[in-house]
Design an enzyme around this catalytic site. Sequence first.
Site, PDB file in Angstrom:
ATOM      1  NE  ARG A   1     -10.975  -6.128  -6.883  1.00 48.11           N
ATOM      2  CZ  ARG A   1     -10.057  -5.853  -6.239  1.00 48.11           C
ATOM      3  NH1 ARG A   1      -8.646  -6.175  -6.698  1.00 48.11           N
ATOM      4  NH2 ARG A   1     -10.160  -5.092  -4.849  1.00 48.11           N
TER       5      ARG A   1
ATOM      6  NE  ARG B   1      -8.515 -11.669  -1.325  1.00 45.19           N
ATOM      7  CZ  ARG B   1      -7.500 -10.587  -1.081  1.00 45.19           C
ATOM      8  NH1 ARG B   1      -7.791  -9.769  -0.137  1.00 45.19           N
ATOM      9  NH2 ARG B   1      -6.870 -10.782  -1.898  1.00 45.19           N
TER      10      ARG B   1
ATOM     11  CB  SER C   1     -12.728   1.772  -0.159  1.00 43.94           C
ATOM     12  OG  SER C   1     -11.800   1.762  -1.026  1.00 43.94           O
TER      13      SER C   1
ATOM     14  N   GLY D   1      -6.157  -3.365  -7.840  1.00 44.14           N
ATOM     15  CA  GLY D   1      -7.104  -2.486  -7.571  1.00 44.14           C
ATOM     16  C   GLY D   1      -6.758  -1.087  -6.930  1.00 44.14           C
TER      17      GLY D   1
ATOM     18  CE  LYS E   1     -10.830  -6.167  -0.306  1.00 44.83           C
ATOM     19  NZ  LYS E   1     -10.360  -4.603  -0.558  1.00 44.83           N
TER      20      LYS E   1
ATOM     21  CG  ASP F   1      -5.631  -6.323   2.225  1.00 42.04           C
ATOM     22  OD1 ASP F   1      -6.631  -6.466   1.714  1.00 42.04           O
ATOM     23  OD2 ASP F   1      -4.981  -5.446   2.072  1.00 42.04           O
TER      24      ASP F   1
ATOM     25  CD  GLN G   1      -7.949  -0.370  -3.458  1.00 44.85           C
ATOM     26  OE1 GLN G   1      -8.916  -0.564  -4.082  1.00 44.85           O
ATOM     27  NE2 GLN G   1      -6.973  -1.247  -3.243  1.00 44.85           N
TER      28      GLN G   1
ATOM     29  CB  SER H   1      -0.882   0.103   1.267  1.00 45.00           C
ATOM     30  OG  SER H   1      -1.842  -1.094   1.146  1.00 45.00           O
TER      31      SER H   1
HETATM   32  C1  S3P Z   1      -5.789  -0.981  -0.157  1.00 42.90           C
HETATM   33  C2  S3P Z   1      -6.904  -0.751   0.461  1.00 42.90           C
HETATM   34  C3  S3P Z   1      -7.769  -1.968   0.736  1.00 42.90           C
HETATM   35  C4  S3P Z   1      -6.971  -3.389   0.709  1.00 42.90           C
HETATM   36  C5  S3P Z   1      -5.929  -3.418  -0.561  1.00 42.90           C
HETATM   37  C6  S3P Z   1      -5.206  -2.262  -0.455  1.00 42.90           C
HETATM   38  C7  S3P Z   1      -5.062   0.420  -0.114  1.00 42.90           C
HETATM   39  O1  S3P Z   1      -8.930  -2.061  -0.399  1.00 42.90           O
HETATM   40  O2  S3P Z   1      -7.988  -4.381   0.703  1.00 42.90           O
HETATM   41  O3  S3P Z   1      -5.518  -4.678  -0.461  1.00 42.90           O
HETATM   42  O4  S3P Z   1      -3.818   0.172  -0.686  1.00 42.90           O
HETATM   43  O5  S3P Z   1      -5.467   1.401  -0.034  1.00 42.90           O
HETATM   44  P1  S3P Z   1     -10.249  -1.464  -0.335  1.00 42.90           P
HETATM   45  O6  S3P Z   1      -9.931   0.315  -0.104  1.00 42.90           O
HETATM   46  O7  S3P Z   1     -10.885  -1.663  -1.663  1.00 42.90           O
HETATM   47  O8  S3P Z   1     -11.072  -1.473   0.968  1.00 42.90           O
END
Ligand code: S3P
Length: 442
Positions: free
Chosen positions: A122, A345, A166, A94, A341, A314, A168, A23
């Site tokens: 996704r 999962r 989220s 993602g 995911k 995760d 992300q 991340s």
């Molecule tokens: C992540 C946020 C999570 C996580 C992913 C990495 C990130 O996803 O599951 O492996 O780096 O911001 P989500 O934002 O979809 O929850």
Amino acid sequence: MAKKTISPGGSVSGVVELPGDKSISHRYAILAGLAEGASEIRNYSPAADCASTLECLRRLGIAVDAKGEHVRIAGKGLDGLKAPRRTIDAENSGSTIRMMSGVLAGQSFTSTITGDSSLRRRPMRRVVEPLRQMGADIRSTNGNRAPLEIRGGKLHGIDYTTPVPSAQVKSAILLAGLYADGVTTVRESVRTRDHTELALREFGANVAVAKGEISIEPRPKLQPRQSIVPGDLSSAVFLIGAALVLPESSLMLHNVGLNPTRSRVLDFLISIGASINLASVQLRDGELIGDVSVRHAVLAGGSISGAQVAEMIDELPMLAALGPFTEKGIEIHDAQELRVKESDRIATLAEGLRQMGARVEEFPDGLRVEGRAGSSAATKLRGARVNPQGDHRIAMALAVAALGAEGDTVIKDFECVGVSFPDFFKTLERLRGGENQDDLRK
Ligand code: S3P
């Protein structure tokens, strides 16, 4: 496609330097590309996902020199990106597609970003929607999923409450906020990892964080940096899982990222009886790091739900795989996000663990994996042929369960671990003294 055979038994012991956090690596790379000058990143994650982010930056005209885990990025400032000649490919990542969509929304050119067949399934609406509200024109012929054609432009600041927890999505909005005409605020009812907020500050952006509310001021001059990425706790947990499954195990993991929005998994494991200790905890580049030691212990089992879920999202596959080795089992609720995911999962785990003889109840928002108290001796896990459906974290979770099964387990397409932890099997083998592992090629 290669299979990996895991023979059970033995123990793991030794010292590990974890590869860089996935991340954080994405965020440092993206911000380095937008900074005014050359940044250096050490311990950059060797994960395929993070290589995808570097490749996206290259397609946008940023010079990236990656020598192993040492990456140099020649940032050209917020307005230095060039219109790509081809579609940008986030592959399986993602984080890459969602965060890069935020950046692309702020550009004065049109670009298209896509991914592999898993990523194209996704949900992207969660990021497309707020970016449209900011003024970007985003088109998809695949029901708001990738490929996304992004016509960036003049963005306005918004005040947005994220409908799904989220990091992300939060990050995409904050990155787009760099290009807005006023302050952008993201509100989240459930806390998610805050690496973007911390990294933005380190690179010189003005970010204000109050309870559940993050605001960014537009158009900062981002400063290049020299940073070291902390070891990846989400990778470390699979080795910790191995130590918890195998008696007489003892591991020391150095320089692991211990950001409180990520380390809840350690609190949970300790609360169910794991013997885990932290040492040399310190702040580096705004992130908490430290050494983690773990010894084998008998686990009570327990349940995970509510706000805990986002902070351990995760790690849930590994925790579920520990279920059969606990007294009371592991029960997970409020984790419907697991279904969108890299694979579904919940279904993939339930199938793999059942094939190994575990008793698993599947819920729409989670699962329950019976512990020892709920099964007769005859239902001890047994080796099986399992299919992680190309999902790296499922492959590693099933490998951990396989260590405590009776008989060999064969994991299909094990190379998918390269998405986050390419050396997982090699590291596991080394910690087991090199025994009991071999590759079978079809
Ligand atoms: C992540 C946020 C999570 C996580 C992913 C990495 C990130 O996803 O599951 O492996 O780096 O911001 P989500 O934002 O979809 O929850």
